[in-house]
Design a protein around this motif. Structure first.
Motif, PDB file in Angstrom:
ATOM      1  N   ALA A 122     -18.381 -38.175  -8.309  1.00 49.81           N
ATOM      2  CA  ALA A 122     -18.030 -38.790  -7.021  1.00 49.81           C
ATOM      3  C   ALA A 122     -16.902 -38.000  -6.363  1.00 49.81           C
ATOM      4  CB  ALA A 122     -17.596 -40.231  -7.237  1.00 49.81           C
ATOM      5  N   LEU A 123     -16.940 -37.927  -5.033  1.00 51.71           N
ATOM      6  CA  LEU A 123     -15.831 -37.302  -4.299  1.00 51.71           C
ATOM      7  C   LEU A 123     -14.573 -38.135  -4.509  1.00 51.71           C
ATOM      8  CD1 LEU A 123     -17.497 -36.329  -0.908  1.00 51.71           C
ATOM      9  CD2 LEU A 123     -16.853 -34.815  -2.788  1.00 51.71           C
ATOM     10  N   GLY A 124     -13.457 -37.458  -4.672  1.00 51.72           N
ATOM     11  CA  GLY A 124     -12.202 -38.171  -4.923  1.00 51.72           C
ATOM     12  C   GLY A 124     -11.868 -38.208  -6.407  1.00 51.72           C
ATOM     13  N   SER A 125     -12.868 -37.993  -7.264  1.00 55.07           N
ATOM     14  CA  SER A 125     -12.589 -37.949  -8.699  1.00 55.07           C
ATOM     15  C   SER A 125     -11.912 -36.620  -9.026  1.00 55.07           C
ATOM     16  CB  SER A 125     -13.875 -38.098  -9.505  1.00 55.07           C
ATOM     17  OG  SER A 125     -14.757 -37.023  -9.221  1.00 55.07           O
ATOM     18  N   VAL A 126     -11.104 -36.654 -10.088  1.00 56.73           N
ATOM     19  CA  VAL A 126     -10.307 -35.468 -10.419  1.00 56.73           C
ATOM     20  C   VAL A 126     -10.571 -35.084 -11.880  1.00 56.73           C
ATOM     21  CG1 VAL A 126      -7.930 -34.590 -10.643  1.00 56.73           C
ATOM     22  CG2 VAL A 126      -8.518 -36.098  -8.748  1.00 56.73           C
ATOM     23  N   CYS A 127     -10.617 -33.791 -12.137  1.00 56.56           N
ATOM     24  CA  CYS A 127     -10.820 -33.300 -13.502  1.00 56.56           C
ATOM     25  C   CYS A 127      -9.731 -33.858 -14.430  1.00 56.56           C
ATOM     26  CB  CYS A 127     -10.769 -31.771 -13.497  1.00 56.56           C
ATOM     27  SG  CYS A 127     -10.967 -31.035 -15.124  1.00 56.56           S
ATOM     28  N   ALA A 159     -15.937 -30.542  -1.498  1.00 58.11           N
ATOM     29  CA  ALA A 159     -14.943 -30.279  -2.547  1.00 58.11           C
ATOM     30  C   ALA A 159     -15.516 -29.296  -3.557  1.00 58.11           C
ATOM     31  CB  ALA A 159     -14.592 -31.587  -3.274  1.00 58.11           C
ATOM     32  N   VAL A 160     -14.622 -28.671  -4.303  1.00 52.40           N
ATOM     33  CA  VAL A 160     -15.021 -27.955  -5.519  1.00 52.40           C
ATOM     34  C   VAL A 160     -14.546 -28.826  -6.681  1.00 52.40           C
ATOM     35  CG1 VAL A 160     -14.795 -25.849  -6.889  1.00 52.40           C
ATOM     36  CG2 VAL A 160     -14.726 -25.714  -4.388  1.00 52.40           C
ATOM     37  N   HIS A 161     -15.458 -29.157  -7.583  1.00 51.58           N
ATOM     38  CA  HIS A 161     -15.109 -29.924  -8.785  1.00 51.58           C
ATOM     39  C   HIS A 161     -15.187 -29.011 -10.006  1.00 51.58           C
ATOM     40  CE1 HIS A 161     -16.433 -34.058  -6.926  1.00 51.58           C
ATOM     41  NE2 HIS A 161     -15.276 -33.633  -6.464  1.00 51.58           N
ATOM     42  N   VAL A 162     -14.235 -29.181 -10.898  1.00 48.27           N
ATOM     43  CA  VAL A 162     -14.189 -28.333 -12.093  1.00 48.27           C
ATOM     44  C   VAL A 162     -14.243 -29.218 -13.337  1.00 48.27           C
ATOM     45  CG1 VAL A 162     -12.749 -26.709 -13.417  1.00 48.27           C
ATOM     46  CG2 VAL A 162     -12.880 -26.514 -10.913  1.00 48.27           C
ATOM     47  N   GLU A 163     -14.985 -28.793 -14.332  1.00 47.17           N
ATOM     48  CA  GLU A 163     -14.952 -29.408 -15.672  1.00 47.17           C
ATOM     49  C   GLU A 163     -14.637 -28.306 -16.674  1.00 47.17           C
ATOM     50  OE1 GLU A 163     -15.400 -32.609 -16.857  1.00 47.17           O
ATOM     51  OE2 GLU A 163     -15.277 -33.272 -14.765  1.00 47.17           O
ATOM     52  N   THR A 164     -13.855 -28.634 -17.670  1.00 48.17           N
ATOM     53  CA  THR A 164     -13.458 -27.595 -18.629  1.00 48.17           C
ATOM     54  C   THR A 164     -13.804 -28.001 -20.067  1.00 48.17           C
ATOM     55  OG1 THR A 164     -11.270 -28.548 -18.967  1.00 48.17           O
ATOM     56  CG2 THR A 164     -11.459 -26.913 -17.211  1.00 48.17           C
ATOM     57  N   ALA A 165     -13.938 -27.002 -20.910  1.00 46.54           N
ATOM     58  CA  ALA A 165     -14.093 -27.229 -22.356  1.00 46.54           C
ATOM     59  C   ALA A 165     -13.445 -26.056 -23.068  1.00 46.54           C
ATOM     60  CB  ALA A 165     -15.572 -27.312 -22.730  1.00 46.54           C
ATOM     61  N   ALA A 166     -12.987 -26.307 -24.265  1.00 48.71           N
ATOM     62  CA  ALA A 166     -12.418 -25.224 -25.069  1.00 48.71           C
ATOM     63  C   ALA A 166     -13.477 -24.150 -25.280  1.00 48.71           C
ATOM     64  CB  ALA A 166     -11.961 -25.780 -26.416  1.00 48.71           C
ATOM     65  N   THR A 167     -13.032 -22.928 -25.421  1.00 52.28           N
ATOM     66  CA  THR A 167     -13.994 -21.839 -25.624  1.00 52.28           C
ATOM     67  C   THR A 167     -13.533 -20.923 -26.761  1.00 52.28           C
ATOM     68  OG1 THR A 167     -15.357 -20.239 -24.443  1.00 52.28           O
ATOM     69  CG2 THR A 167     -13.003 -20.245 -23.886  1.00 52.28           C
ATOM     70  N   HIS A 168     -14.254 -19.850 -26.970  1.00 50.00           N
ATOM     71  CA  HIS A 168     -13.987 -18.930 -28.083  1.00 50.00           C
ATOM     72  C   HIS A 168     -12.906 -17.913 -27.682  1.00 50.00           C
ATOM     73  CE1 HIS A 168     -14.922 -15.740 -31.028  1.00 50.00           C
ATOM     74  NE2 HIS A 168     -15.564 -16.663 -31.722  1.00 50.00           N
ATOM     75  N   ILE A 169     -12.190 -17.375 -28.634  1.00 48.07           N
ATOM     76  CA  ILE A 169     -11.141 -16.392 -28.326  1.00 48.07           C
ATOM     77  C   ILE A 169     -11.677 -15.173 -27.577  1.00 48.07           C
ATOM     78  CG2 ILE A 169      -9.339 -16.921 -30.043  1.00 48.07           C
ATOM     79  CD1 ILE A 169     -10.691 -14.926 -31.943  1.00 48.07           C
ATOM     80  N   THR A 170     -12.963 -14.874 -27.747  1.00 48.37           N
ATOM     81  CA  THR A 170     -13.530 -13.683 -27.080  1.00 48.37           C
ATOM     82  C   THR A 170     -14.207 -14.018 -25.760  1.00 48.37           C
ATOM     83  OG1 THR A 170     -15.688 -13.945 -28.091  1.00 48.37           O
ATOM     84  CG2 THR A 170     -14.078 -12.635 -29.313  1.00 48.37           C
ATOM     85  N   MET A 171     -14.230 -15.305 -25.395  1.00 43.83           N
ATOM     86  CA  MET A 171     -15.079 -15.711 -24.264  1.00 43.83           C
ATOM     87  C   MET A 171     -14.275 -16.290 -23.102  1.00 43.83           C
ATOM     88  SD  MET A 171     -18.114 -17.443 -26.513  1.00 43.83           S
ATOM     89  CE  MET A 171     -18.641 -18.539 -25.225  1.00 43.83           C
ATOM     90  N   ASN A 172     -14.870 -16.224 -21.904  1.00 46.38           N
ATOM     91  CA  ASN A 172     -14.257 -16.784 -20.697  1.00 46.38           C
ATOM     92  C   ASN A 172     -15.372 -17.154 -19.709  1.00 46.38           C
ATOM     93  OD1 ASN A 172     -12.408 -17.425 -18.690  1.00 46.38           O
ATOM     94  ND2 ASN A 172     -12.010 -15.300 -18.118  1.00 46.38           N
ATOM     95  N   PRO A 173     -16.279 -18.042 -20.173  1.00 48.17           N
ATOM     96  CA  PRO A 173     -17.457 -18.310 -19.333  1.00 48.17           C
ATOM     97  C   PRO A 173     -17.149 -19.158 -18.105  1.00 48.17           C
ATOM     98  CG  PRO A 173     -17.566 -19.628 -21.334  1.00 48.17           C
ATOM     99  CD  PRO A 173     -16.331 -18.787 -21.442  1.00 48.17           C
ATOM    100  N   VAL A 174     -17.893 -18.874 -17.023  1.00 50.74           N
ATOM    101  CA  VAL A 174     -17.781 -19.685 -15.801  1.00 50.74           C
ATOM    102  C   VAL A 174     -19.194 -19.911 -15.259  1.00 50.74           C
ATOM    103  CG1 VAL A 174     -17.232 -17.575 -14.478  1.00 50.74           C
ATOM    104  CG2 VAL A 174     -16.853 -19.807 -13.442  1.00 50.74           C
TER     105      VAL A 174
END
Lengths: 291, 203
Positions: free
Chosen positions: A212-217, A251-266
């Motif tokens: 929903a718009l207005g929600s925040v990561c 809006a741009v909405h972002v979700e994050t998750a931990a990743t691997h030391i060698t990785m930086n996926p988007v």
């Protein structure tokens, strides 16, 4: 609480049709906000037509957009819920097919190789059914999202490397919004996944695009990123339908998750201005349908 | 900006009068096509009995309802919700549609590419932007489904609609090489560096 599967089937049907007709209030408010800030004459007139269309759809009880999308059902099962998982999925599928046949809706779903359309909006692994759990007592929530294809075709993944840093993530998002231009039916919600594995990253982009718009990561770093990106995309001048203006995205909405030391996926997954959702909540008091 | 009203079909001279930014309203007849229609027409060598010469096509795949054949529904279909889809996927079919079938106007969203722009200039054609996602409104401009061909591809059949006051549509690519999309893209490319700098990229 025991879940009545006939009610699930009926609800799956109603949610699909309702989602196609009535936009959630947060999206309607989003239109008002963009319209108030739009300085381009073409952009302003396109936004006015989009707002008029929301009213026409409600007044004529018609679908907002011809694209019935790929049906997605997000199910959240609370504590104390008794339901057979296989039967639950089957009831959702039946409701989805019934909406298509009985309304009737255009089935937009085909086999990926033969391109055969079964005219049920169903096929192998479709509708997409996502199941998650919550701590809510005696509550089962079904959210329905008809995901339009014009914006779904605006999906991109890059396995950036750690040396690309956050700059690599920001640059990728901006470049993909530019490439997508008018094809994804702006104003959009740009969903961005950051981190995880390749599949989780894309999954998060979809969650972000349909929030929903207005929600925040919930992650502070993700929230910072979405604020910066939300501001930046609307300086690009793409505008409604890619014909110029300030209103490129709600809006741009972002979700994050931990990743691997060698990785930086988007990952980027885009939602069009017909950002349709509908939700039903099953409790001991009955079934409540809303957005 | 000039407003034009055309009762279909149109001539090459009509089309060459149009400039980007003009508004167009169509009357009488409109054809609907989609990915599968075009793939079958041009890659699989199928032919249609419908005459598209001088006509407008919209990139669409409608929601329709099967009904008994009657005067108002001559092919047994009633419109439910009809809008447009992203045109870019159908870019490579613009020239053959114009050369072989005489199509003069393509209606869709998001614009077409360079090959289409060339075909519009050489053969006399235009791209008219309709607003994607506003199908409830657009359906009120469609009065009847007059005919359908290649219906084994349903909903991606070749549709013939009877229309009234279909528009306003925006001339977004004209027969003189003008394209509103090119203008926006070039402006956007210029703004990219500032957008990145705004977020501290590279600093």
């Amino acid at each position: 609480m025991k879940i009545d599967l006939e009610a699930v089937e009926e609800t799956a049907k109603l949610l699909y049709i309702r989602a196609l007709k009535v936009l959630p209030d947060d999206i309607k408010d989003g239109f008002k906000r963009l319209d108030a800030n739009e300085t381009d004459a073409t952009g302003k007139s396109i936004l006015a037509t989009m707002i008029q269309n929301i009213d026409v759809a409600e007044d004529t009880d018609n679908l907002l957009c011809q694209d019935t999308g790929i049906p997605i059902y997000n199910i959240t099962i609370g504590r104390g819920i008794e339901v057979d998982g296989i039967d639950l999925k089957s009831a959702i599928r039946k409701g989805c097919a019934r909406a298509t046949k009985e309304y009737p809706l255009r089935s937009s779903v085909v086999h990926p190789v033969t391109r055969k359309n079964e005219h049920t909006s169903c096929g192998r692994r479709v509708p997409v059914i996502n199941i998650d759990f919550s701590g809510a007592k005696d509550e089962l929530v079904i959210e329905m999202i008809p995901k339009g294809s014009g914006s779904e075709n605006g999906s991109f993944l890059k396995m950036c490397i750690p040396a690309d840093g956050v700059d690599g993530i920001k640059t990728f998002v901006i470049d993909k919004v530019i490439d997508a231009g008018g094809k994804v039916c702006p104003p959009t919600i740009v969903g961005v996944g950051v981190g995880g594995t390749a599949d989780l990253c894309m999954k998060m982009a979809k969650i972000a695009a349909t929030r929903a718009l207005g929600s925040v990561c919930e992650d502070r770093e993700g929230a910072k990123l979405e604020a910066e990106l939300s501001d930046a995309v609307n300086t690009l001048g793409i505008g409604p339908q890619g014909l110029g203006g300030d209103s490129t995205s709600f809006a741009v909405h972002v979700e994050t998750a931990a990743t691997h030391i060698t990785m930086n996926p988007v990952a980027v997954n885009i939602q069009c201005h017909s950002a349709r959702r509908a939700k039903a909540t099953f409790t001991p008091q009955g079934v409540e349908i809303g957005v | 900006m000039t407003e034009h009203v055309f009762t279909m079909p149109v001539s090459e001279a009509d089309i060459r009068k149009l400039k980007i930014g003009d508004h167009v309203v169509l009357q009488d007849t409109l054809f609907g096509i989609r990915d599968a229609t075009l793939i079958h027409l041009f890659d699989h060598g199928r032919k249609t009995r419908l005459d598209l010469n001088g006509h407008a096509v919209i990139h669409t795949a409608p929601n329709v309802k099967k009904v008994p054949v009657s005067n108002s529904c001559p092919v047994g279909y009633e419109q439910v919700c009809i809008g447009t889809t992203t045109s870019q996927r159908m870019e490579r079919f613009t020239r053959p549609l114009m050369e072989r079938d005489g199509v003069r106007m393509i209606i869709g969203k998001g614009g077409l590419g360079e090959e289409s722009a060339k075909a519009f200039q050489e053969l006399g054609g235009v791209y008219l932007a309709i607003i994607g996602g506003t199908a409830a409104l657009e359906t009120t401009w469609i009065k009847q489904i007059l005919d359908v061909d290649m219906d084994d591809l349903n909903p991606e059949s070749l549709w013939q609609f009877r229309i009234k006051d279909f528009g306003p549509l925006l001339v977004a690519m004209d027969a003189h090489g003008g394209s509103l999309y090119d203008a926006v893209r070039s402006n956007t490319d210029n703004k990219r560096a500032a957008a990145l700098a705004r977020m501290g990229v590279g600093s």
